[in-house]
Design a protein around this motif. Structure first.
Motif, short mmCIF file in Angstrom:
data_model
loop_
_atom_site.label_atom_id
_atom_site.label_comp_id
_atom_site.label_asym_id
_atom_site.label_seq_id
_atom_site.Cartn_x
_atom_site.Cartn_y
_atom_site.Cartn_z
N CYS A 1 0.83 -1.20 0.00
CA CYS A 1 0.00 0.00 0.00
C CYS A 1 0.87 1.25 0.00
O CYS A 1 1.73 1.41 0.87
CB CYS A 1 -0.91 0.02 1.23
N ARG A 2 0.64 2.08 -0.96
CA ARG A 2 1.31 3.38 -1.09
C ARG A 2 2.82 3.32 -0.88
O ARG A 2 3.36 4.03 -0.04
CB ARG A 2 0.69 4.38 -0.12
N PRO A 3 3.54 2.50 -1.63
CA PRO A 3 4.99 2.47 -1.44
C PRO A 3 5.60 3.85 -1.72
O PRO A 3 5.23 4.49 -2.70
CB PRO A 3 5.47 1.43 -2.44
N SER A 4 6.49 4.28 -0.83
CA SER A 4 7.16 5.57 -1.03
C SER A 4 7.99 5.52 -2.30
O SER A 4 8.26 4.44 -2.85
CB SER A 4 8.05 5.90 0.18
N SER A 5 8.40 6.67 -2.78
CA SER A 5 9.20 6.72 -4.01
C SER A 5 10.50 5.94 -3.84
O SER A 5 10.99 5.34 -4.79
CB SER A 5 9.49 8.16 -4.40
N VAL A 6 11.05 5.92 -2.62
CA VAL A 6 12.28 5.17 -2.34
C VAL A 6 12.03 3.67 -2.53
O VAL A 6 12.80 2.98 -3.20
CB VAL A 6 12.77 5.46 -0.91
N VAL A 7 10.95 3.17 -1.96
CA VAL A 7 10.61 1.74 -2.07
C VAL A 7 10.32 1.40 -3.53
O VAL A 7 10.83 0.41 -4.06
CB VAL A 7 9.41 1.38 -1.19
N ARG A 8 9.52 2.21 -4.16
CA ARG A 8 9.15 1.95 -5.56
C ARG A 8 10.40 1.89 -6.44
O ARG A 8 10.52 1.01 -7.29
CB ARG A 8 8.20 3.03 -6.06
N ARG A 9 11.33 2.79 -6.22
CA ARG A 9 12.56 2.83 -7.03
C ARG A 9 13.38 1.55 -6.85
O ARG A 9 13.85 0.97 -7.82
CB ARG A 9 13.39 4.06 -6.66
N VAL A 10 13.55 1.11 -5.61
CA VAL A 10 14.33 -0.11 -5.34
C VAL A 10 13.64 -1.32 -5.97
O VAL A 10 14.29 -2.16 -6.60
CB VAL A 10 14.55 -0.32 -3.83
N LEU A 11 12.32 -1.40 -5.85
CA LEU A 11 11.59 -2.52 -6.44
C LEU A 11 11.68 -2.49 -7.97
O LEU A 11 11.76 -3.53 -8.61
CB LEU A 11 10.14 -2.53 -5.97
N GLU A 12 11.67 -1.29 -8.55
CA GLU A 12 11.84 -1.17 -10.01
C GLU A 12 13.23 -1.64 -10.43
O GLU A 12 13.37 -2.42 -11.38
CB GLU A 12 11.63 0.27 -10.46
N ILE A 13 14.26 -1.17 -9.73
CA ILE A 13 15.64 -1.51 -10.09
C ILE A 13 15.88 -3.01 -9.97
O ILE A 13 16.56 -3.60 -10.81
CB ILE A 13 16.63 -0.73 -9.20
N THR A 14 15.31 -3.63 -8.93
CA THR A 14 15.53 -5.07 -8.72
C THR A 14 14.62 -5.93 -9.59
O THR A 14 14.74 -7.15 -9.58
CB THR A 14 15.32 -5.44 -7.24
N GLY A 15 13.69 -5.31 -10.31
CA GLY A 15 12.79 -6.06 -11.18
C GLY A 15 11.71 -6.80 -10.42
O GLY A 15 11.09 -7.70 -10.98
N THR A 16 11.47 -6.42 -9.18
CA THR A 16 10.46 -7.13 -8.39
C THR A 16 9.15 -6.37 -8.24
O THR A 16 8.19 -6.93 -7.71
CB THR A 16 11.01 -7.44 -6.97
#
Length: 148
Positions: A103-118
């Motif tokens: 729920c509502r991942p912060s931009s920091v969380v979203r960025r890490v998840l994008e970079i890791t492909g998850t």
């Protein structure tokens, strides 16, 4: 009892000048059961030193409820160990026929998840205090472009 002793759970760490400062927690976790959905809220920094606490909480919650919603809106740092904790919880829940929603991942969380492909592994809800109900999928996530 000496007044120089730290209180329970409080420690003092040295600073560059050699003085001591209170060591404050960098991550706070809370958990609230809402019927068949359990909401876990994470605040602060998730890193190597504390991601195991998030993993343990999520694994314990996953063993007791079919649906877990993790509020990541107030996470200010998110390391690879945090990603691992979320992936493991997702695997446990889906293996039992349950669901894990971010729920509502912060931009920091979203960025890490994008970079890791998850990021695409998870159901993501960007509404405040979203209630995850039923078996309907959460709203799909479209990665934001840089600078938008």
């Amino acid at each position: 009892m000496s007044e120089n002793l730290p209180g329970f759970g409080r420690h003092h760490v040295p600073t560059a000048s050699g003085s001591l400062r209170p060591d404050e927690p960098i991550m706070w976790l809370s958990c609230e059961a809402r019927g068949h959905v359990t909401q876990v809220s994470v605040v602060g920094e998730v890193d190597l030193s504390n991601a195991h606490l998030l993993a343990e909480l999520l694994e314990n919650v996953a063993a007791r409820t079919p649906m877990v919603a993790v509020d990541l809106s107030e996470v200010t740092f998110f390391g690879a160990n945090g990603t691992d904790a979320l992936v493991r919880a997702h695997q446990v829940l889906t293996g039992q026929g349950g669901r894990l929603t971010l729920c509502r991942p912060s931009s920091v969380v979203r960025r890490v998840l994008e970079i890791t492909g998850t990021l695409g592994v998870f159901e993501v809800v960007d509404r405040p205090h979203a209630r995850v109900t039923g078996n309907a999928p959460a709203r799909p996530v479209v990665p934001a472009r840089a600078g938008s």
